[in-house]
Design a protein around this motif. Structure first.
Motif, PDB file in Angstrom:
ATOM      1  N   GLY A 117       3.962  26.088 -36.246  1.00 33.65           N
ATOM      2  CA  GLY A 117       3.635  27.239 -37.057  1.00 33.65           C
ATOM      3  C   GLY A 117       3.993  27.050 -38.517  1.00 33.65           C
ATOM      4  N   ASP A 118       4.373  28.175 -39.149  1.00 32.83           N
ATOM      5  CA  ASP A 118       4.706  28.132 -40.580  1.00 32.83           C
ATOM      6  C   ASP A 118       5.853  27.192 -40.885  1.00 32.83           C
ATOM      7  OD1 ASP A 118       2.670  29.837 -41.265  1.00 32.83           O
ATOM      8  OD2 ASP A 118       3.932  31.644 -41.216  1.00 32.83           O
ATOM      9  N   PRO A 119       6.932  27.147 -40.106  1.00 32.34           N
ATOM     10  CA  PRO A 119       8.003  26.186 -40.408  1.00 32.34           C
ATOM     11  C   PRO A 119       7.487  24.744 -40.449  1.00 32.34           C
ATOM     12  CG  PRO A 119       8.774  27.816 -38.839  1.00 32.34           C
ATOM     13  CD  PRO A 119       7.298  28.027 -38.993  1.00 32.34           C
ATOM     14  N   GLN A 120       6.589  24.391 -39.490  1.00 36.54           N
ATOM     15  CA  GLN A 120       6.061  23.023 -39.467  1.00 36.54           C
ATOM     16  C   GLN A 120       5.247  22.740 -40.719  1.00 36.54           C
ATOM     17  OE1 GLN A 120       2.925  22.140 -36.655  1.00 36.54           O
ATOM     18  NE2 GLN A 120       3.931  20.195 -36.117  1.00 36.54           N
TER      19      GLN A 120
ATOM     20  N   GLU B 291      10.924  31.919 -52.437  1.00 37.23           N
ATOM     21  CA  GLU B 291      10.776  33.274 -52.957  1.00 37.23           C
ATOM     22  C   GLU B 291       9.675  34.050 -52.254  1.00 37.23           C
ATOM     23  OE1 GLU B 291      10.217  33.124 -57.129  1.00 37.23           O
ATOM     24  OE2 GLU B 291      12.252  32.426 -57.585  1.00 37.23           O
ATOM     25  N   THR B 292       8.697  33.341 -51.716  1.00 38.03           N
ATOM     26  CA  THR B 292       7.556  34.017 -51.088  1.00 38.03           C
ATOM     27  C   THR B 292       7.524  33.851 -49.579  1.00 38.03           C
ATOM     28  OG1 THR B 292       6.167  32.057 -51.475  1.00 38.03           O
ATOM     29  CG2 THR B 292       6.170  33.785 -53.171  1.00 38.03           C
ATOM     30  N   THR B 293       8.390  33.053 -49.047  1.00 39.08           N
ATOM     31  CA  THR B 293       8.366  32.781 -47.604  1.00 39.08           C
ATOM     32  C   THR B 293       9.020  33.910 -46.828  1.00 39.08           C
ATOM     33  OG1 THR B 293       8.406  30.390 -47.985  1.00 39.08           O
ATOM     34  CG2 THR B 293       9.086  31.174 -45.803  1.00 39.08           C
ATOM     35  N   GLN B 294       8.409  34.257 -45.707  1.00 34.73           N
ATOM     36  CA  GLN B 294       8.951  35.266 -44.812  1.00 34.73           C
ATOM     37  C   GLN B 294       9.127  34.657 -43.431  1.00 34.73           C
ATOM     38  OE1 GLN B 294       6.318  38.627 -44.922  1.00 34.73           O
ATOM     39  NE2 GLN B 294       6.896  39.214 -47.008  1.00 34.73           N
ATOM     40  N   GLY B 295      10.012  35.226 -42.674  1.00 31.03           N
ATOM     41  CA  GLY B 295      10.288  34.689 -41.347  1.00 31.03           C
ATOM     42  C   GLY B 295      11.562  33.883 -41.356  1.00 31.03           C
ATOM     43  N   THR B 296      12.406  34.153 -40.406  1.00 31.28           N
ATOM     44  CA  THR B 296      13.723  33.505 -40.375  1.00 31.28           C
ATOM     45  C   THR B 296      13.615  32.001 -40.196  1.00 31.28           C
ATOM     46  OG1 THR B 296      14.659  35.519 -39.429  1.00 31.28           O
ATOM     47  CG2 THR B 296      15.953  33.502 -39.218  1.00 31.28           C
ATOM     48  N   ASN B 297      12.789  31.547 -39.253  1.00 34.37           N
ATOM     49  CA  ASN B 297      12.692  30.109 -38.984  1.00 34.37           C
ATOM     50  C   ASN B 297      12.129  29.354 -40.177  1.00 34.37           C
ATOM     51  OD1 ASN B 297      13.681  30.441 -36.394  1.00 34.37           O
ATOM     52  ND2 ASN B 297      11.639  30.742 -35.498  1.00 34.37           N
ATOM     53  N   ALA B 298      11.131  29.918 -40.826  1.00 36.34           N
ATOM     54  CA  ALA B 298      10.535  29.259 -41.987  1.00 36.34           C
ATOM     55  C   ALA B 298      11.542  29.151 -43.119  1.00 36.34           C
ATOM     56  CB  ALA B 298       9.291  30.022 -42.443  1.00 36.34           C
ATOM     57  N   VAL B 299      12.292  30.230 -43.369  1.00 32.44           N
ATOM     58  CA  VAL B 299      13.301  30.210 -44.432  1.00 32.44           C
ATOM     59  C   VAL B 299      14.387  29.207 -44.108  1.00 32.44           C
ATOM     60  CG1 VAL B 299      15.076  31.575 -45.584  1.00 32.44           C
ATOM     61  CG2 VAL B 299      12.821  32.569 -45.166  1.00 32.44           C
ATOM     62  N   ASN B 300      14.806  29.157 -42.851  1.00 31.76           N
ATOM     63  CA  ASN B 300      15.859  28.204 -42.464  1.00 31.76           C
ATOM     64  C   ASN B 300      15.389  26.761 -42.656  1.00 31.76           C
ATOM     65  OD1 ASN B 300      17.600  30.242 -41.795  1.00 31.76           O
ATOM     66  ND2 ASN B 300      17.086  30.217 -39.604  1.00 31.76           N
TER      67      ASN B 300
END
Length: 723
Positions: free
Chosen positions: A396-399, A452-461
């Motif tokens: 997903g977004d983290p990848q 600054e624009t990223t949402q979602g805990t996994n993506a931010v981590n």
């Protein structure tokens, strides 16, 4: 005419015809005086010897001393201050004499024991004076009693009033000690009236017996009089007490009305409203807390109803109330803004604060270039391998984000690199890993923008971990870069704090709880990384909150009730948040300011709304002959529920006030009430307290005094006792 034998100086006895012995001695002395010097000397010696042999009574008789007053003949008698020899009366108001008359009268007026106490005082004084002078005890005592009689004759009314005071003062303790003996609080009429008559007979009869020197007739008359007064005292005393209370209350109300500048009817009306609002001495403090814009009518609903009634009626009173309210409302915005500026300072503009921080961050570019100038090559291989591994496991977004960061680590050859390789006979260079520190720094900046624009805990981590890896390599390869990073990060935290400060007064989930905000403020003040000195994050939090308050005021200033609800809130969270940012004292001032303005707005609404409603009902009644009389509490409930009932009840209250105000004697009285209601003077509170409190005379104590006065009315003035 009598014949007296008087021995002369020559030893011979002479017979002298004279009316008394003094004249005979005088004749003998004159006879000696007509002779020669020797004969005159002998006559003088004989006269002295004769006088020496006389008794004190004979000496006083020869000197012409009155046996009762002990006043010598041909010697001016003692004249008290104010004595008029022409009228043989004492006329004057000597202060010392009045004091002696008052004190002596109080002692003498005590029932039964009074004459004995007064006599004991006189005798003690006589004994003291006689012991220190040539006068005898009897002489001094008679002189004291004569002076007392003279002072009484000089102040007869004062003497009688003092004796009555002494009688009351002596009777009340006995009534308090044994109320049953006087019929006080008796359960039956027999006990009430019978014991009253018995106690009156005993007290007055015994008192008359003592004062008359044992005269049984006087004692009987005193007992009969006392019995009669004691019999009527239980019925008369309460009436007397009510009368005294009424007069005292009227006198007190008259003084309050004079202080307010109104008549007694108007003063009583205002005092009643003051009392119905349950106002007391604390009203002074409430009025002071309202500041110079506060008015007496702000203190309670009943006071506001009187103002509403005045607005309904035409005349000067209406103009005064409406003028005061309109002038105060016109200054509301100015008061709110100036109060906030004085307490919190002028409000900043958040966008300007952020723009200034952005410019300061851009100004750090030369410092970054200076740090990168001496930097060696960076090793990005471990970072690339880590990111490739993460990209295989994440989805997903983290990848996708990790893959983007990995691509940033690839160095693409420039056209100059390709041309240089061809010129050297080498194959064109391919894609390699970044080895230049400036490129890795730009990679970190790009990751920051993505965060600054990223949402979602996994993506931010995932992004945070990648950034940390890049940051660690820069720290190791570029000496001095972390000092510049600390400055850049501080500016970034300040920008974030400005936005956070604008949420602290919100009621949504984004707003921090009071304890969370306190923790953020404490943590925000600590320096981060290699920063030197405290952070400005708490300052930016305050500026953000102050800017938000200014925004709320700018959009809600005309609705002071809504303004107070937004900033103060329903609970105590906003007060706690404001205390964290601005301090408890300043937060209290802000809340008090808004509370005052809300109260002023409610006063305006109530006075104008109620007055206009009452005026409309009066107009309807005048036009139709019916008015709104049929619309009562039941109809109000059907129309508007419980709020409708409250409004209908309030209108009925205003109508009653209007009727009362219409009954005042003059328009001047209504105007005076209007000036009082719109006043900010604490003296008005004092006058209303005085008018509402009455004379403060307890009815039971007035009854006791009245009963004691009745019983003491049967006493007769003291009869001087001979000693």
């Amino acid at each position: 005419m009598a014949t007296f034998e008087i021995q002369g100086a020559d030893g011979k006895t002479y017979e002298v015809d004279a009316p008394d012995e003094r004249t005979a001695l005088s004749a003998l002395g004159q006879a000696g005086a007509s002779s020669g010097p020797d004969a005159r000397a002998q006559a003088g010696i004989a006269l002295a010897q004769q006088m020496h042999a006389l008794s004190p009574d004979q000496k006083r008789a020869i000197a012409g001393v009155d046996q009762e007053t002990l006043q010598p003949a041909r010697v001016p008698a003692f004249a008290p201050p104010g004595y008029n020899s022409l009228t043989d009366k004492i006329e004057g108001d000597d202060a010392l004499s009045k004091m002696r008359t008052t004190s002596g009268g109080i002692l003498e007026g005590i029932p039964i024991l009074g004459p004995m106490i007064r006599g004991g005082v006189d005798r003690a004084a006589a004994a003291t004076i006689a012991g220190a002078s040539d006068e005898t005890y009897d002489q001094v005592l008679k002189r004291i009693q004569a002076g007392t009689a003279a002072e009484k004759s000089m102040n007869p009314k004062l003497d009688r009033a003092s004796q009555i005071t002494g009688a009351v003062a002596g009777t009340i303790p006995a009534m308090a000690a044994a109320p049953e003996a006087f019929g006080i609080n008796a359960a039956t009429n027999f006990g009430k009236f019978g014991m009253g008559a018995a106690s009156g007979a005993v007290i007055n009869g015994t008192d008359a017996l003592v004062r008359s020197g044992g005269d049984l007739n006087e004692a009987g008359w005193g007992a009969a009089t006392g019995a009669g007064l004691g019999l009527v005292a239980p019925a008369v005393a309460p009436l007397v007490g009510k009368g005294v209370k009424y007069l005292a209350d009227g006198w007190n109300l008259r003084g309050a009305a004079k202080s307010l500048g109104v008549d007694k009817v108007a003063a009583a009306m205002m005092a009643k409203a003051f009392g119905n609002d349950a106002l007391d001495a604390g009203a002074r403090g409430k009025l002071a807390d309202l500041g110079p814009s506060g008015m007496v009518m702000d203190l309670g609903d009943n006071m506001r109803q009187q103002a509403a009634g005045l607005v309904t009626l035409p005349g000067e009173g209406r103009s005064i109330v409406k003028g005061a309210i309109n002038a105060r409302d016109a200054d509301a915005n100015w008061r709110i803004r100036s109060g906030l500026d004085e307490t919190l300072g002028e409000a900043p503009t958040p966008s300007r604060i952020i723009d200034r921080a952005n410019r300061n961050q851009q100004a750090l570019a030369p410092e970054y270039r200076e740090a990168l100038r001496d930097a060696g090559p960076v090793d990005t291989l471990p970072i690339a391998r880590y990111l490739e591994t993460e990209a295989q496991t994440l989805r997903g977004d983290p990848q996708r984000l990790v893959q983007r960061v990995r691509a940033m680590l690839d160095h693409q050859p420039t056209p100059a690199d390709i041309a240089r390789a061809r010129a050297n006979g080498q194959p064109p260079p391919g894609t390699t890993l970044v080895s230049d520190a400036s490129e890795l720094l730009n990679t970190r900046h790009a990751i920051d923008d993505m965060l600054e624009t990223t949402q979602g805990t996994n993506a931010v981590n995932a992004l945070t971990t990648a950034r940390q890896a890049v940051d660690d390599e820069l720290r190791a390869s570029v000496p001095g870069i972390k000092e510049v990073d600390a400055k850049y990060a501080e500016l970034a935290r300040q920008k974030e704090a400005v936005g956070r400060g604008q949420t602290v007064l919100s009621s949504g989930r984004e707003a921090p709880r009071p304890d969370e905000l306190a923790a953020e403020a404490r943590q925000g003040a600590l320096p981060q990384g290699l920063q030197i000195g405290p952070s400005a994050v708490p300052v930016r939090l305050r500026e953000g909150a102050r800017a938000e308050i200014e925004r709320i005021v700018g959009t809600k200033a005309n609705d002071r009730v809504a303004l107070q609800q937004i900033i103060k809130g329903e609970g105590d969270w906003n007060r706690a948040r404001l205390s964290t940012l601005f301090g408890q004292e300043r937060a209290g001032k802000i809340i008090d300011l808004l509370d005052r303005e809300r109260l002023f707005a409610e006063t305006t609404d109530e006075v104008t709304r109620n007055s206009y409603t009452a005026a409309r009902q009066a107009a309807q009644k005048a036009l139709t002959g019916q008015g709104g009389d049929g619309f009562g509490v039941p109809q109000a409930y059907m129309a508007g529920g419980l709020p409708g009932v409250a409004r209908a009840t309030g209108v009925k209250g205003v109508n009653a006030v209007v009727d009362a105000l219409s009954g005042l004697k003059s328009e001047a009285s209504r105007a005076a009430i209007a000036r009082t209601l719109t006043s900010n003077n604490s003296a008005v509170i004092d006058a209303l307290l005085k008018a509402n409190a009455g004379s403060r005379l307890p009815t039971s104590e007035i009854d006791d005094v009245a009963r004691a006065l009745l019983l003491s009315s049967g006493q007769r003035p003291s009869i001087p006792q001979r000693q």
